[in-house]
Scaffold this motif. Sequence first.
Motif, PDB file in Angstrom:
ATOM      1  N   LEU A   1      -3.440  -4.072 -12.098  1.00  0.00           N
ATOM      2  CA  LEU A   1      -2.301  -4.338 -12.960  1.00  0.00           C
ATOM      3  C   LEU A   1      -1.105  -4.603 -12.068  1.00  0.00           C
ATOM      4  O   LEU A   1      -0.842  -3.839 -11.132  1.00  0.00           O
ATOM      5  CB  LEU A   1      -2.016  -3.153 -13.877  1.00  0.00           C
ATOM      6  N   THR A   2      -0.398  -5.683 -12.319  1.00  0.00           N
ATOM      7  CA  THR A   2       0.809  -6.001 -11.574  1.00  0.00           C
ATOM      8  C   THR A   2       1.988  -5.395 -12.321  1.00  0.00           C
ATOM      9  O   THR A   2       2.159  -5.618 -13.521  1.00  0.00           O
ATOM     10  CB  THR A   2       0.994  -7.525 -11.448  1.00  0.00           C
ATOM     11  N   PHE A   3       2.788  -4.606 -11.593  1.00  0.00           N
ATOM     12  CA  PHE A   3       3.983  -3.983 -12.155  1.00  0.00           C
ATOM     13  C   PHE A   3       5.214  -4.588 -11.505  1.00  0.00           C
ATOM     14  O   PHE A   3       5.176  -4.973 -10.328  1.00  0.00           O
ATOM     15  CB  PHE A   3       3.975  -2.475 -11.892  1.00  0.00           C
TER      16      PHE A   3
ATOM     17  N   PRO B   1      -2.593   8.284 -12.820  1.00  0.00           N
ATOM     18  CA  PRO B   1      -1.451   8.995 -12.223  1.00  0.00           C
ATOM     19  C   PRO B   1      -0.450   8.045 -11.564  1.00  0.00           C
ATOM     20  O   PRO B   1       0.759   8.216 -11.718  1.00  0.00           O
ATOM     21  CB  PRO B   1      -2.094   9.929 -11.204  1.00  0.00           C
ATOM     22  N   ALA B   2      -0.942   7.055 -10.839  1.00  0.00           N
ATOM     23  CA  ALA B   2      -0.033   6.099 -10.197  1.00  0.00           C
ATOM     24  C   ALA B   2       0.716   5.275 -11.247  1.00  0.00           C
ATOM     25  O   ALA B   2       1.921   5.035 -11.117  1.00  0.00           O
ATOM     26  CB  ALA B   2      -0.805   5.187  -9.253  1.00  0.00           C
TER      27      ALA B   2
ATOM     28  N   LEU C   1       4.398  -4.452  -7.409  1.00  0.00           N
ATOM     29  CA  LEU C   1       3.285  -3.726  -6.819  1.00  0.00           C
ATOM     30  C   LEU C   1       2.065  -3.920  -7.709  1.00  0.00           C
ATOM     31  O   LEU C   1       2.187  -4.353  -8.851  1.00  0.00           O
ATOM     32  CB  LEU C   1       3.611  -2.236  -6.659  1.00  0.00           C
ATOM     33  N   GLU C   2       0.916  -3.616  -7.159  1.00  0.00           N
ATOM     34  CA  GLU C   2      -0.326  -3.665  -7.926  1.00  0.00           C
ATOM     35  C   GLU C   2      -0.978  -2.303  -7.871  1.00  0.00           C
ATOM     36  O   GLU C   2      -0.896  -1.605  -6.856  1.00  0.00           O
ATOM     37  CB  GLU C   2      -1.256  -4.744  -7.375  1.00  0.00           C
ATOM     38  N   VAL C   3      -1.608  -1.948  -8.975  1.00  0.00           N
ATOM     39  CA  VAL C   3      -2.244  -0.642  -9.092  1.00  0.00           C
ATOM     40  C   VAL C   3      -3.558  -0.813  -9.843  1.00  0.00           C
ATOM     41  O   VAL C   3      -3.658  -1.644 -10.752  1.00  0.00           O
ATOM     42  CB  VAL C   3      -1.306   0.367  -9.794  1.00  0.00           C
TER      43      VAL C   3
ATOM     44  N   SER D   1       0.845  -1.188   0.000  1.00  0.00           N
ATOM     45  CA  SER D   1       0.000   0.000   0.000  1.00  0.00           C
ATOM     46  C   SER D   1       0.883   1.241   0.000  1.00  0.00           C
ATOM     47  O   SER D   1       1.888   1.296   0.706  1.00  0.00           O
ATOM     48  CB  SER D   1      -0.917   0.006   1.219  1.00  0.00           C
ATOM     49  N   LEU D   2       0.486   2.209  -0.803  1.00  0.00           N
ATOM     50  CA  LEU D   2       1.150   3.500  -0.886  1.00  0.00           C
ATOM     51  C   LEU D   2       0.053   4.542  -0.949  1.00  0.00           C
ATOM     52  O   LEU D   2      -0.858   4.445  -1.768  1.00  0.00           O
ATOM     53  CB  LEU D   2       2.010   3.574  -2.157  1.00  0.00           C
TER      54      LEU D   2
END
Length: 159
Positions: A150-152, A119-120, A111-113, A77-78
């Motif tokens: 989406l997994t980055f 923006p992220a 990370l996942e977004v 988490s961010l």
Amino acid sequence: MGEPLTDAATTIAEIREGDVAAVAALHACCFDEAWQPALIGRIAHAPSGFGLLWRSEDEPLGFVLGRTNDARAEVLSLGVAPAARRRGIARALMRAAIERASRRGPREFYLEVAEDNAPAQRLYRTMGFAPVGRRPGYYTRPEAQPVDALTFRRVIVPG
């Protein structure tokens, strides 16, 4: 873009036990599904976990929580307070998280977004992350259809 928040009163430090409630309140401002203080404390203080908090003049404005093992690091988490966004806080927190995680030896950072969080995604791409997967319907939204995650991934060089 907002005014950068870089002055002598700005710090990024590990989340202390006394910070957990403030991080939980900040998480609740940033996400539909707020994490409880106990969960935040477990992640931040676990041997494989990490938690960093951005403060400006002692006000908590951003955080990053994650975990590492020998092979990989992961942001769980961010978040940045809505009024403090677009000032470089998330980028600074990510840099600090990558630097700290790299000292533990992992070669990959994940990370996942949310698919609808452009923006992220831009931030992560400019930091060397690239999409490598998708989790359908991962994020639930009040009174809306679930959103894919989406997994980055980014390769990191151990420090």
